[in-house]
Scaffold this active site. Sequence first.
Site, PDB file in Angstrom:
ATOM      1  N   ASP A   1      77.578 -44.772 130.008  1.00  0.00           N
ATOM      2  CA  ASP A   1      76.833 -45.410 131.091  1.00  0.00           C
ATOM      3  C   ASP A   1      77.717 -45.723 132.294  1.00  0.00           C
ATOM      4  O   ASP A   1      77.679 -46.815 132.854  1.00  0.00           O
ATOM      5  CB  ASP A   1      76.141 -46.689 130.602  1.00  0.00           C
ATOM      6  CG  ASP A   1      75.052 -47.149 131.563  1.00  0.00           C
ATOM      7  OD1 ASP A   1      74.527 -46.308 132.307  1.00  0.00           O
ATOM      8  OD2 ASP A   1      74.749 -48.360 131.570  1.00  0.00           O
TER       9      ASP A   1
ATOM     10  N   LEU B   1      81.426 -31.999 119.206  1.00  0.00           N
ATOM     11  CA  LEU B   1      81.360 -31.449 117.852  1.00  0.00           C
ATOM     12  C   LEU B   1      80.545 -30.163 117.808  1.00  0.00           C
ATOM     13  O   LEU B   1      80.938 -29.196 117.153  1.00  0.00           O
ATOM     14  CB  LEU B   1      80.778 -32.478 116.897  1.00  0.00           C
ATOM     15  CG  LEU B   1      80.758 -32.132 115.402  1.00  0.00           C
ATOM     16  CD1 LEU B   1      82.162 -31.813 114.903  1.00  0.00           C
ATOM     17  CD2 LEU B   1      80.148 -33.288 114.604  1.00  0.00           C
ATOM     18  N   GLY B   2      79.392 -30.155 118.483  1.00  0.00           N
ATOM     19  CA  GLY B   2      78.588 -28.943 118.541  1.00  0.00           C
ATOM     20  C   GLY B   2      77.570 -28.806 117.438  1.00  0.00           C
ATOM     21  O   GLY B   2      77.370 -27.700 116.912  1.00  0.00           O
ATOM     22  N   ILE B   3      76.943 -29.915 117.058  1.00  0.00           N
ATOM     23  CA  ILE B   3      75.882 -29.842 116.060  1.00  0.00           C
ATOM     24  C   ILE B   3      74.620 -30.505 116.608  1.00  0.00           C
ATOM     25  O   ILE B   3      74.669 -31.275 117.568  1.00  0.00           O
ATOM     26  CB  ILE B   3      76.266 -30.541 114.741  1.00  0.00           C
ATOM     27  CG1 ILE B   3      76.391 -32.063 114.965  1.00  0.00           C
ATOM     28  CG2 ILE B   3      77.535 -29.953 114.152  1.00  0.00           C
ATOM     29  CD1 ILE B   3      76.446 -32.867 113.695  1.00  0.00           C
TER      30      ILE B   3
ATOM     31  N   GLY C   1      68.955 -55.271 138.547  1.00  0.00           N
ATOM     32  CA  GLY C   1      69.607 -55.178 139.852  1.00  0.00           C
ATOM     33  C   GLY C   1      71.083 -55.498 139.777  1.00  0.00           C
ATOM     34  O   GLY C   1      71.865 -55.105 140.639  1.00  0.00           O
ATOM     35  N   ASN C   2      71.522 -56.231 138.729  1.00  0.00           N
ATOM     36  CA  ASN C   2      72.939 -56.519 138.528  1.00  0.00           C
ATOM     37  C   ASN C   2      73.689 -55.324 137.944  1.00  0.00           C
ATOM     38  O   ASN C   2      74.926 -55.298 137.963  1.00  0.00           O
ATOM     39  CB  ASN C   2      73.123 -57.701 137.572  1.00  0.00           C
ATOM     40  CG  ASN C   2      73.003 -59.043 138.256  1.00  0.00           C
ATOM     41  OD1 ASN C   2      72.079 -59.809 137.985  1.00  0.00           O
ATOM     42  ND2 ASN C   2      73.920 -59.330 139.153  1.00  0.00           N
ATOM     43  N   SER C   3      72.975 -54.358 137.395  1.00  0.00           N
ATOM     44  CA  SER C   3      73.617 -53.224 136.731  1.00  0.00           C
ATOM     45  C   SER C   3      74.625 -52.540 137.644  1.00  0.00           C
ATOM     46  O   SER C   3      74.335 -52.220 138.793  1.00  0.00           O
ATOM     47  CB  SER C   3      72.559 -52.202 136.312  1.00  0.00           C
ATOM     48  OG  SER C   3      71.850 -52.648 135.198  1.00  0.00           O
TER      49      SER C   3
ATOM     50  N   HIS D   1      72.855 -45.161 134.557  1.00  0.00           N
ATOM     51  CA  HIS D   1      71.400 -45.308 134.633  1.00  0.00           C
ATOM     52  C   HIS D   1      70.930 -45.789 136.001  1.00  0.00           C
ATOM     53  O   HIS D   1      69.754 -45.673 136.324  1.00  0.00           O
ATOM     54  CB  HIS D   1      70.893 -46.239 133.523  1.00  0.00           C
ATOM     55  CG  HIS D   1      71.190 -47.681 133.716  1.00  0.00           C
ATOM     56  ND1 HIS D   1      72.211 -48.329 133.066  1.00  0.00           N
ATOM     57  CD2 HIS D   1      70.580 -48.619 134.463  1.00  0.00           C
ATOM     58  CE1 HIS D   1      72.212 -49.601 133.405  1.00  0.00           C
ATOM     59  NE2 HIS D   1      71.236 -49.802 134.261  1.00  0.00           N
TER      60      HIS D   1
END
Length: 462
Positions: A195, A328-330, A268-270, A165
């Site tokens: 993430d 999975l594809g659903i 800002g720590n992310s 993010h």
Amino acid sequence: MYNDDQNLYHYSYSQDDVQPGQRYDARTGDDSYDPYRQTPPPIQEMKPVKKQHTGMKITALALCCALLGGAVGGGVAWGVTRSGGKITTQVNVSNRPAAEVVTHTVDNSKLMSDAEVYAANVNSVVSINTTVSGGTNIFGQVTESASAGSGFVLTKDGYIVTNFHVVKDASTIKVTLYNGDTFDATYIGGDEDYDIAVVKIDASDLPCVTLGDSGNLNVGDRVLAIGNPLGELTFSMSGGMVSSVNRTINVSGTPFNMIQTDTSINPGNSGGPLMNQYGEVVGIVSAKYSSYATESVEGLGFAIPINDVIAMIEDIMTNGYVTNKPYLGITGGTMTEQMAAQYRYNITKGVFVYSVEEGCAAADAGLRLGDVITKIDDSEITSMEDLTKVKKQYSAGDTATFTIYRDGASTTVEVTWGAVPADQQTNTAQQQPSQGNSQNNGGYYTNPYDLFEYFFGNRRYN
């Protein structure tokens, strides 16, 4: 008459109390006549006099000696006493030298002080600043937003780990090292479900972190974070403890397995590192709770365990995305009581299958529109969040037994998980159509029960 508290002095303002030529001694009680005494002057009013006792003198002397001894033992004393009508003051100043930080490299056999952990890692932490194109305004002008986050150097040749993010949709990425050098960074790849993201700068011989084992963390262990809170307080360190391990939290419908900590975590720590007392990186700082319902909360920060994502990070460095991520594809959604009533189903929990992609794992296993997934192997599935969480336990090529509700009865099918298509590498969580309570509100995810702050740094609009 004035009498002090020990009745030592008696002053009489009546001449009747003392005969001429006599003087009363309050200490001895002697009022005999002394021919060698001079006749006292006429009695006149006297003001009380402060007492001076030997005990107080001794106490004062002892206090002065103690202060002097402290000054000599603790450092330098400056200032003296009253001299020439001027008052000077004594202040004790320590001459203790600053503590020397001698450990600048990580040694997994040696516990380190907080200062040593900082010295060993701060040169491997980076500040990340991005710009994101925001379309055009009413005047036809192109607008941009800016955000700030953190990251850490994983390899000497410039591979840097951060949160997805932090760099999502960025048109420009700039990385600043602790020494002030700034580089344009290239986005290598990332995964929104976990993430994580990897960017690269054109540099060599960079100081890089040492990864630890997040599986060895215990509740109560001390951990430290280095990052750029508010995008301005660069390379700040905060410390705390591990509050919980393997804590499942939900961010806008996506479950995450996290390390919970009371270490101060702020926008800002992310993307910055979470380190143990050996100076090893055991997590990637990601998010915090800022409130719950109507209550403000403190000390609820979260970091992604490094063990959960290191293989995917290496995969991204090699291939640009996570190649063995299960698929999975659903298109699915959480089953509700309203849906059960509408379709006349006998169950109210599970994942309702809205559609199935041709040629994908679900189609190959025979899943179809209207099926409700209620269990995968031994894990109960009551919602899309459950399905997303359980899916993270598998890799492409693994086989699992799905329990499904179909035509009024339960049945099982064997599903071999597929691999994520390259064109869907960053966002592959098949979510229900937008009908839930969660929403993205400028970087803050809200629902009726809590406010989960999912950091986008110090975001501004120009």
